[in-house]
Design a protein around this motif. Structure first.
Motif, PDB file in Angstrom:
ATOM      1  N   ALA A   1       2.061   1.890  -3.398  1.00 20.59           N
ATOM      2  CA  ALA A   1       1.185   2.283  -4.230  1.00 20.59           C
ATOM      3  C   ALA A   1       0.909   3.853  -4.204  1.00 20.59           C
ATOM      4  O   ALA A   1       0.584   4.649  -4.978  1.00 20.59           O
ATOM      5  N   ARG A   2       1.388   4.486  -2.794  1.00 23.48           N
ATOM      6  CA  ARG A   2       0.918   5.903  -2.566  1.00 23.48           C
ATOM      7  C   ARG A   2       2.406   6.761  -2.773  1.00 23.48           C
ATOM      8  O   ARG A   2       2.428   7.804  -2.357  1.00 23.48           O
TER       9      ARG A   2
ATOM     10  N   ASP B   1       1.519   8.384   3.364  1.00 27.26           N
ATOM     11  CA  ASP B   1       2.338   7.876   2.195  1.00 27.26           C
ATOM     12  C   ASP B   1       3.641   7.210   2.570  1.00 27.26           C
ATOM     13  O   ASP B   1       3.443   6.579   3.632  1.00 27.26           O
TER      14      ASP B   1
ATOM     15  N   LEU C   1       0.849  -1.272   0.033  1.00 27.62           N
ATOM     16  CA  LEU C   1       0.238   0.117  -0.116  1.00 27.62           C
ATOM     17  C   LEU C   1       1.029   1.247  -0.043  1.00 27.62           C
ATOM     18  O   LEU C   1       0.610   2.240  -0.687  1.00 27.62           O
TER      19      LEU C   1
ATOM     20  N   TYR D   1      -3.150   4.086   4.416  1.00 36.12           N
ATOM     21  CA  TYR D   1      -4.312   4.566   3.684  1.00 36.12           C
ATOM     22  C   TYR D   1      -4.219   6.259   3.867  1.00 36.12           C
ATOM     23  O   TYR D   1      -4.557   6.997   2.859  1.00 36.12           O
ATOM     24  N   ARG D   2      -3.980   6.395   4.870  1.00 36.83           N
ATOM     25  CA  ARG D   2      -3.876   8.043   5.196  1.00 36.83           C
ATOM     26  C   ARG D   2      -2.811   8.660   5.003  1.00 36.83           C
ATOM     27  O   ARG D   2      -2.605  10.026   4.514  1.00 36.83           O
TER      28      ARG D   2
END
Length: 240
Positions: A70-71, A136, A67, A133-134
């Motif tokens: 991805a960010r 980077d 994740l 999710y929130r």
């Protein structure tokens, strides 16, 4: 025993974060789970529970790094997180599963550790996922740092105390070895570069991420020591 580098914390960013919550880290090193590993008195049941929960944790840990990749803002950040994920998937998870088979064969009792994520494991992995999710790539690297650094610190502290033929030596060998030491040093160098890109404006927020993950590390050992599972899934020794 494999030769090893002496310093687990090598990067400036990691040193600053580590120094920002000394009380948490002192309690980590003083935990009875780790003290009993050193003396060889830790029960096989507790170690089995730990391995079962740690395997679930590492599976989610790898996903969190994906994740974070991805960010990520840049391709080199993707590569840094991919390397850390590969280590979990290719090295740490297979080692955990091998040790788990061995300890079950040695007669470790089932305390319900494989039935589901225990509350603390769920809390820890949920924190990592939420951070990814929130945030980077930087947030993710800071969130996983306490786990990565503390395991080497713990292993280096205990390796000279533990009996050479102890079961727990096999667990430590990977974390004291040069392979893990080099990867950890590179991870901290990458973290320094990434932190330099964003400047000091996020220092307070990153310290909070690091402190929360460090507290969850302590809570994880405590959960394993007491075999704390959801009440309806807990198994008493001799009855499961």
């Amino acid at each position: 025993m494999t030769t090893h580098q002496a310093a687990p914390v090598t990067g400036a960013t990691a040193k600053g974060l580590r120094a920002s919550c000394p009380t948490v880290w002192e309690s980590l090193h003083a935990h009875p789970f780790l003290r009993e590993m050193a003396t060889g008195t830790l029960s096989l049941d507790r170690f089995r529970f730990y391995l079962e929960q740690d395997t679930m944790y590492l599976e989610e840990y790898a996903k969190v790094m994906a994740l974070g990749a991805a960010r990520a803002a840049r391709v080199d950040e993707v590569a840094w997180l991919r390397d850390s994920m590969d280590n979990i998937v290719d090295n740490e998870l297979p080692r955990n599963r091998e040790l788990l088979v061995r300890i079950v064969e040695m007669g470790a009792a089932d305390r319900g550790g494989s039935r589901a994520m225990a509350p603390t494991t769920l809390a820890y992995t949920s924190f990592l996922t939420t951070t990814a999710y929130r945030g980077d790539a930087l947030d993710v690297m800071v969130a996983i740092l306490p786990c990565a650094v503390s395991y080497r610190e713990i292993a280096l502290t205990l390796v000279d105390q533990i009996a050479p033929d102890s079961l727990y030596t096999a667990w430590m060998e990977f974390f004291v070895g040069d392979f893990y030491g080099r990867r950890l040093s590179q991870m901290q160098a990458n973290l320094d570069e990434l932190a330099a890109r964003v400047g000091e404006g996020r220092t307070a927020a990153l310290r909070e991420v690091f402190a929360t993950a460090s507290r969850l590390e302590v809570a994880f050992w405590d959960m394993a020591y007491h075999c704390r599972q959801w009440p309806d899934l807990a198994v008493e020794v001799g009855r499961g």
